[in-house]
Scaffold this motif. Structure first.
Motif, PDB file in Angstrom:
ATOM      1  N   UNK A 107      62.264  23.230  59.477  1.00 30.76           N
ATOM      2  CA  UNK A 107      62.189  22.336  60.629  1.00 30.76           C
ATOM      3  C   UNK A 107      62.915  23.003  61.802  1.00 30.76           C
ATOM      4  N   UNK A 108      62.246  23.000  62.961  1.00 25.78           N
ATOM      5  CA  UNK A 108      62.835  23.625  64.145  1.00 25.78           C
ATOM      6  C   UNK A 108      61.890  24.643  64.755  1.00 25.78           C
ATOM      7  N   UNK A 109      62.422  25.470  65.635  1.00 24.25           N
ATOM      8  CA  UNK A 109      61.620  26.461  66.358  1.00 24.25           C
ATOM      9  C   UNK A 109      61.200  27.589  65.420  1.00 24.25           C
ATOM     10  N   UNK A 110      59.912  27.913  65.435  1.00 27.45           N
ATOM     11  CA  UNK A 110      59.367  28.981  64.606  1.00 27.45           C
ATOM     12  C   UNK A 110      58.583  29.953  65.468  1.00 27.45           C
ATOM     13  N   UNK A 111      58.479  31.189  64.990  1.00 28.99           N
ATOM     14  CA  UNK A 111      57.651  32.175  65.687  1.00 28.99           C
ATOM     15  C   UNK A 111      56.410  32.453  64.866  1.00 28.99           C
ATOM     16  N   UNK A 112      55.325  32.801  65.549  1.00 28.84           N
ATOM     17  CA  UNK A 112      54.087  33.157  64.876  1.00 28.84           C
ATOM     18  C   UNK A 112      54.245  34.534  64.237  1.00 28.84           C
ATOM     19  N   UNK A 113      53.755  34.664  63.016  1.00 28.19           N
ATOM     20  CA  UNK A 113      53.911  35.897  62.245  1.00 28.19           C
ATOM     21  C   UNK A 113      53.287  37.086  62.954  1.00 28.19           C
ATOM     22  N   UNK A 114      52.100  36.896  63.562  1.00 28.24           N
ATOM     23  CA  UNK A 114      51.367  38.022  64.141  1.00 28.24           C
ATOM     24  C   UNK A 114      51.697  38.269  65.605  1.00 28.24           C
ATOM     25  N   UNK A 116      55.367  37.501  67.552  1.00 30.32           N
ATOM     26  CA  UNK A 116      56.665  36.829  67.659  1.00 30.32           C
ATOM     27  C   UNK A 116      56.929  36.209  69.027  1.00 30.32           C
ATOM     28  N   UNK A 117      56.122  36.568  70.031  1.00 29.88           N
ATOM     29  CA  UNK A 117      56.280  35.949  71.346  1.00 29.88           C
ATOM     30  C   UNK A 117      55.737  34.519  71.352  1.00 29.88           C
TER      31      UNK A 117
END
Length: 197
Positions: A107-114, A116-117
């Motif tokens: 839970x919280x802020x996540x980055x996309x795997x492909x 990171x921006x």
């Protein structure tokens, strides 16, 4: 005997996208060898409810006997829901079986795997959305193939294989969560299962 697949849905995992290695390999194989097969690999929103609503609307007109779904990780959990609703042929790649429990840690802020921006926020209410999507035992377990790696560093293969007791299970000694050997060792099996000769 099942007919050849006419429609194929691919569901990616948590933090993943249609740009995942497995999704791109499948898309390329379908385009090259099965050009008549309707392929759909949507970018799934972070909300499980929104994701499954989008998927079920998108496949509403698909023929149940000749459609198939492939799901990886969290996409495997979604694919299990689709299988429960449609009884279609289903291939699960290291599927998540307890995402409400496991994703509570994210839970919280996540980055996309492909990329990171790219950021998204995994909200607390998504956990309950996942709970409401648990479908129980499948009515057509023989129409499911689960490819499960004992070396999966993200999920417990004991739990995963126990979730699909009457299905076709390809249990790998070693391997990893991403199924890094997907093209060499598993892609043919996936295509053969959804497109029986």
């Amino acid at each position: 005997m099942d007919p050849q697949a006419t429609h194929l849905l691919y569901l990616h995992g948590f933090r993943s996208s249609p740009r995942s290695t497995k999704a791109r390999l499948m898309a390329a194989r379908v385009a090259r060898e099965h050009p008549d097969l309707q392929w759909w690999c949507p970018q799934l929103p972070p909300s499980p409810r929104e994701a499954i609503d989008m998927v079920m609307k998108g496949i509403a007109d698909w023929p149940r006997k000749s459609m198939a779904v492939v799901g990886s990780s969290l996409g495997g959990f979604y694919a299990t829901y689709v299988a429960g609703m449609t009884r279609c042929r289903t291939v699960l790649l290291n599927p998540a079986v307890h995402p409400a429990r496991d994703l509570a840690l994210y839970i919280g802020d996540q980055t996309a795997w492909h990329d990171p921006a790219e950021h998204f926020y995994f909200r607390p209410e998504y956990i309950q959305e996942l709970r409401t999507m648990e479908v129980g035992a499948l009515t057509r377990p023989e129409r499911v193939l689960a490819i499960i790696a004992k070396g999966d560093e993200a999920l417990d293969w004991h739990e995963t294989s126990a979730r699909y007791p009457d299905s076709n299970i390809k249990l790998l000694e070693g391997g990893d969560h991403a199924l890094s050997d997907f093209e060499e060792n598993h892609l043919d099996d996936v295509i053969a299962f959804i497109n029986p000769v």
